[in-house]
Design a protein around this motif. Structure first.
Motif, mmCIF file in Angstrom:
data_model
loop_
_atom_site.group_PDB
_atom_site.id
_atom_site.type_symbol
_atom_site.label_atom_id
_atom_site.label_comp_id
_atom_site.label_asym_id
_atom_site.label_seq_id
_atom_site.Cartn_x
_atom_site.Cartn_y
_atom_site.Cartn_z
ATOM 1 N N ALA A 100 7.792 -28.249 18.991
ATOM 2 C CA ALA A 100 9.176 -28.041 19.281
ATOM 3 C C ALA A 100 9.941 -27.971 21.154
ATOM 4 O O ALA A 100 9.352 -28.217 21.220
ATOM 5 C CB ALA A 100 9.391 -26.582 18.592
ATOM 6 N N ILE A 101 11.173 -28.704 20.897
ATOM 7 C CA ILE A 101 11.151 -29.243 22.070
ATOM 8 C C ILE A 101 13.180 -28.404 22.052
ATOM 9 O O ILE A 101 13.932 -28.402 21.546
ATOM 10 C CB ILE A 101 11.383 -30.537 22.388
ATOM 11 N N GLN A 102 13.009 -27.037 22.762
ATOM 12 C CA GLN A 102 13.809 -26.485 22.522
ATOM 13 C C GLN A 102 14.895 -26.349 23.990
ATOM 14 O O GLN A 102 14.914 -25.728 25.017
ATOM 15 C CB GLN A 102 13.266 -24.832 22.349
ATOM 16 N N ASP A 103 16.020 -26.725 23.510
ATOM 17 C CA ASP A 103 17.637 -27.165 25.082
ATOM 18 C C ASP A 103 18.111 -25.605 25.215
ATOM 19 O O ASP A 103 18.664 -25.375 23.767
ATOM 20 C CB ASP A 103 17.494 -28.332 25.046
ATOM 21 N N GLY A 127 3.578 -37.864 10.474
ATOM 22 C CA GLY A 127 4.766 -36.837 10.853
ATOM 23 C C GLY A 127 5.672 -36.877 9.873
ATOM 24 O O GLY A 127 6.176 -38.343 9.418
ATOM 25 N N ASN A 128 6.146 -36.211 10.767
ATOM 26 C CA ASN A 128 8.355 -36.176 10.080
ATOM 27 C C ASN A 128 9.071 -35.366 11.806
ATOM 28 O O ASN A 128 8.702 -35.201 12.389
ATOM 29 C CB ASN A 128 8.704 -35.873 9.214
ATOM 30 N N ILE A 129 9.982 -35.359 11.957
ATOM 31 C CA ILE A 129 11.177 -34.873 12.497
ATOM 32 C C ILE A 129 12.651 -34.541 12.221
ATOM 33 O O ILE A 129 12.641 -35.498 11.230
ATOM 34 C CB ILE A 129 11.351 -36.290 14.144
ATOM 35 N N TRP A 130 12.829 -33.559 12.299
ATOM 36 C CA TRP A 130 13.962 -32.229 12.152
ATOM 37 C C TRP A 130 14.783 -32.217 13.087
ATOM 38 O O TRP A 130 14.222 -32.030 14.434
ATOM 39 C CB TRP A 130 13.878 -32.012 10.935
ATOM 40 N N PHE A 173 14.566 -29.919 18.295
ATOM 41 C CA PHE A 173 13.789 -30.848 17.917
ATOM 42 C C PHE A 173 12.325 -30.330 17.574
ATOM 43 O O PHE A 173 11.607 -30.179 18.971
ATOM 44 C CB PHE A 173 14.022 -32.229 18.535
ATOM 45 N N PHE A 174 12.462 -31.204 16.305
ATOM 46 C CA PHE A 174 10.527 -30.728 15.754
ATOM 47 C C PHE A 174 10.916 -31.574 15.483
ATOM 48 O O PHE A 174 10.774 -32.202 14.643
ATOM 49 C CB PHE A 174 10.611 -29.375 14.679
ATOM 50 N N PHE A 175 8.661 -31.624 15.558
ATOM 51 C CA PHE A 175 8.091 -32.662 15.070
ATOM 52 C C PHE A 175 7.088 -32.845 14.943
ATOM 53 O O PHE A 175 6.273 -31.378 15.369
ATOM 54 C CB PHE A 175 8.687 -34.424 15.783
ATOM 55 N N THR A 176 6.161 -33.325 13.662
ATOM 56 C CA THR A 176 4.876 -33.068 13.704
ATOM 57 C C THR A 176 4.104 -34.116 13.382
ATOM 58 O O THR A 176 4.099 -34.939 12.935
ATOM 59 C CB THR A 176 4.457 -32.469 11.918
ATOM 60 N N LEU A 177 2.873 -33.837 13.555
ATOM 61 C CA LEU A 177 1.515 -34.845 13.445
ATOM 62 C C LEU A 177 0.309 -34.466 12.960
ATOM 63 O O LEU A 177 0.232 -33.253 13.041
ATOM 64 C CB LEU A 177 1.779 -35.300 15.172
ATOM 65 N N GLN A 178 -0.207 -34.539 11.936
ATOM 66 C CA GLN A 178 -1.449 -34.502 11.507
ATOM 67 C C GLN A 178 -2.726 -34.647 12.697
ATOM 68 O O GLN A 178 -2.229 -35.186 13.227
ATOM 69 C CB GLN A 178 -1.951 -36.220 10.943
ATOM 70 N N GLN A 179 -3.473 -33.223 12.531
ATOM 71 C CA GLN A 179 -4.987 -33.161 13.220
ATOM 72 C C GLN A 179 -5.790 -33.639 12.756
ATOM 73 O O GLN A 179 -5.987 -33.532 11.727
ATOM 74 C CB GLN A 179 -5.044 -31.585 13.220
#
Ligand code: ADP
Length: 548
Positions: free
Chosen positions: A476-479, A526-529, A540-546
């Motif tokens: 998460a990148i939170q402003d 992954g995805n983003i929203w 802004f959230f984004f996901t990635l596989q581990q």
């Protein structure tokens, strides 16, 4: 018939004890043959039979059959036997004089004496042909011998012949009419069937028991039904259960609303392709407005959708070219105009000169960034954006990205608070992941006020089933910036979409960064929203596989 014979025998007051045996035989024969008239269905044969019966009652030199027109009082000669020139003329005279009408209406066999002026002419016998009260026509007999009157028995026999022949002729007429109507009906039917067959749309009709009453070849082709004998089969037996449920609902709504249109994604049983179908159903009524079933027109929308898709693509391409041209022109115009100013400028003003050169530098960077993003879009569209996936340390990549943006953050005195543990690893392409971080942190810096904080944190999401074993990492990148209106939260991930607080001012940037981030992340599984509140900030959230 035996009873009828007895009845007629008594009607004629035949006294079996006294009457002449030959008369009785004659009567029996005539009666038998007259009876047989009921079995003949063709007027030609009926007349032949009449011609055979009449001489057994009265010898003739000619016989004619006149028929009454259905809706008028006119009589016309339909058939004749041995009517030579004289008799024919006589016949016409009778017709003109209204004699047939008069005799038929009297319902009595009549002997018509010749007109006074025709001295040599013989009388004529007219036998009305009746069915109940209805006049069918008359049999006109020209006797061979000159007879002055008809005896009672002959007259009764002729009356019997008139009735039987009348019924037989009327039946024959009805049969002929029916045959013509049937012919008209069958040619109309085949015309309709041909028309229905030649229609490109599929047509299917069912009766009130759900049995198929119409099934044209187009519907056979569209639905891939191989059965040749669909007519008469319940539709529930012909299609797969899912389509049957759809048809049940369609016909049910049609019953309540009169007509109904629905779309359905139909799996073709042979090609297994999904076809977009449009079904338009209407109620079928009989002449008394009673529901007798429903009819549905079925259209395959594939071509229609493909056409729509190509048109849409064309339109998007046009829009894209126009947006790109616009985006390119703005920095180029700015660069060009500052170069013009610099050309004419006094060399003694180094401060302004430096300022203008910085603008040119910034606009050139913007141009380079736009061109790089456009090249990326083109690569993605051609499927050539290959990512080299490997195990990547997220904390390390994020720190590298932050370093690239340090100058901007320092300028606005914004704190970048990184709370990622240093052992977090994901499956990604390092350079592309840097591109994602730089775009998201860059946006956060761009839309945040001075002296604010940007938080970067993560959360682990465990794989939840046997198919999805990998754990996911959510970053998460939170402003604390200007925020994004709710209705733009989805559209900002589309190409060239920017939020404009004031429609006349365009935000910095090209509106391509988030679209590119989304494509990169989708490609890596992954995805983003985003979540946001106006004036309070965005995350802004984004996901990635581990790795497993
Ligand atoms: P660009 O930033 O180049 O315009 P992006 O695709 O990265 O393009 O962003 C699209 C738009 O989304 C931005 O123009 C802005 O309106 C909005 N946006 C993105 N990130 C933020 C953010 N952190 N805060 C507010 N608005 C944002």
């Amino acid at each position: 018939m035996k009873e009828l014979l007895q009845e007629n025998l008594s009607d004629l007051n035949l006294d079996k004890q006294t009457q002449d045996q030959s008369d009785f035989e004659k009567y029996k024969n005539v009666f038998k043959e007259t009876r047989q008239l009921g079995d003949i269905h063709q007027s030609e044969e009926i007349f032949t039979c009449i011609v055979k019966i009449v001489p057994q009652i009265v010898e003739f030199s000619g016989v004619g059959l006149v028929e009454k027109e259905q809706y008028s009082d006119s009589y016309f000669l339909k058939k004749e036997h041995h009517l030579d020139g004289e008799l024919d003329k006589h016949m016409r005279r009778l017709e003109r004089s209204g004699c047939f009408k008069w005799v038929c209406e009297s319902e009595t066999v009549s002997l018509i004496p010749p007109a006074k002026e025709l001295m040599n002419a013989k009388p004529v016998i007219i036998v009305p042909l009746l069915t109940g009260k209805k006049i069918v026509g008359a049999v006109v007999i020209f006797p061979k011998k000159k007879i002055m009157e008809l005896n009672y028995k002959d007259s009764e026999l002729l009356a019997l012949l008139g009735t039987q022949a009348g019924i037989a002729l009327e039946n024959a007429r009805l049969n002929e009419e029916m045959a013509i109507k049937n012919q008209v009906l069958s040619s109309m039917r085949s015309y309709l069937e041909n028309s229905i067959e030649s229609v490109g749309e599929g047509i299917i009709a069912v009766d009130s028991d759900g049995k198929i009453s119409l099934f044209n070849s187009s519907v056979r082709d569209i639905l891939g039904v191989e059965c040749d004998t669909a007519i008469g089969l319940p539709y529930k037996e012909l299609f797969d259960p899912e389509f049957v449920i759809f048809l049940d609902q369609l016909f049910e709504s049609t019953l309540t609303t009169g007509e109904c249109q629905e779309e359905y994604s139909y799996q073709h049983p042979v090609t297994k392709k999904l076809l977009p179908l449009e079904m338009h159903a209407t109620i079928l009524h009989d002449t008394e407005k009673k529901h007798v079933g429903a009819i549905a027109v079925c259209r395959d929308l594939t071509e229609h959708q493909e056409l729509y898709h190509y048109r849409k693509l064309d339109q998007l391409k046009d829009e894209f070219i126009s947006t790109v041209s616009h985006e390119l022109r703005t920095p180029l115009t700015s660069i060009k105009s500052f170069i013009e100013i610099l050309k004419d400028m006094e060399t003694s003003d180094p401060v302004s000169r430096n300022e203008f050169l910085q603008i040119i530098d910034k606009e050139s960077d913007r141009l380079i960034q736009l061109i790089e993003e456009l090249l990326d879009i083109s690569k993605i569209n051609r499927g050539e954006m290959n990512s080299e996936i490997s195990i990547v340390d997220v904390d390390n990549v994020c720190k590298k990205s932050m370093l690239l943006l340090k100058g901007v953050a320092d300028k606005k005195n914004i704190t970048l608070d990184l709370k990622l543990s240093d052992d977090l690893i994901v499956l990604s392409d390092e350079n592309r992941l840097i591109q994602v971080f730089v775009n998201l942190i860059g946006n956060a810096l761009k839309f945040s006020p001075e002296n604010s904080t940007i938080n970067i944190w993560s959360e682990q999401i465990p794989g939840n089933n046997s198919l999805q074993k990998n754990n996911y990492l959510k970053i998460a990148i939170q402003d604390e910036g200007i925020g994004i209106p709710k209705d733009s939260l989805k559209t900002i991930f589309e190409k060239f979409k920017q939020v404009r607080e004031d429609p006349s001012t365009k935000p910095d940037g090209n509106g391509l960064g988030l679209w590119l981030c989304k494509q990169i992340l989708l490609q890596q599984g992954g995805n983003i929203w985003a979540e946001s509140e106006r004036k309070k900030g965005s995350t802004f959230f984004f996901t990635l596989q581990q790795p497993e």
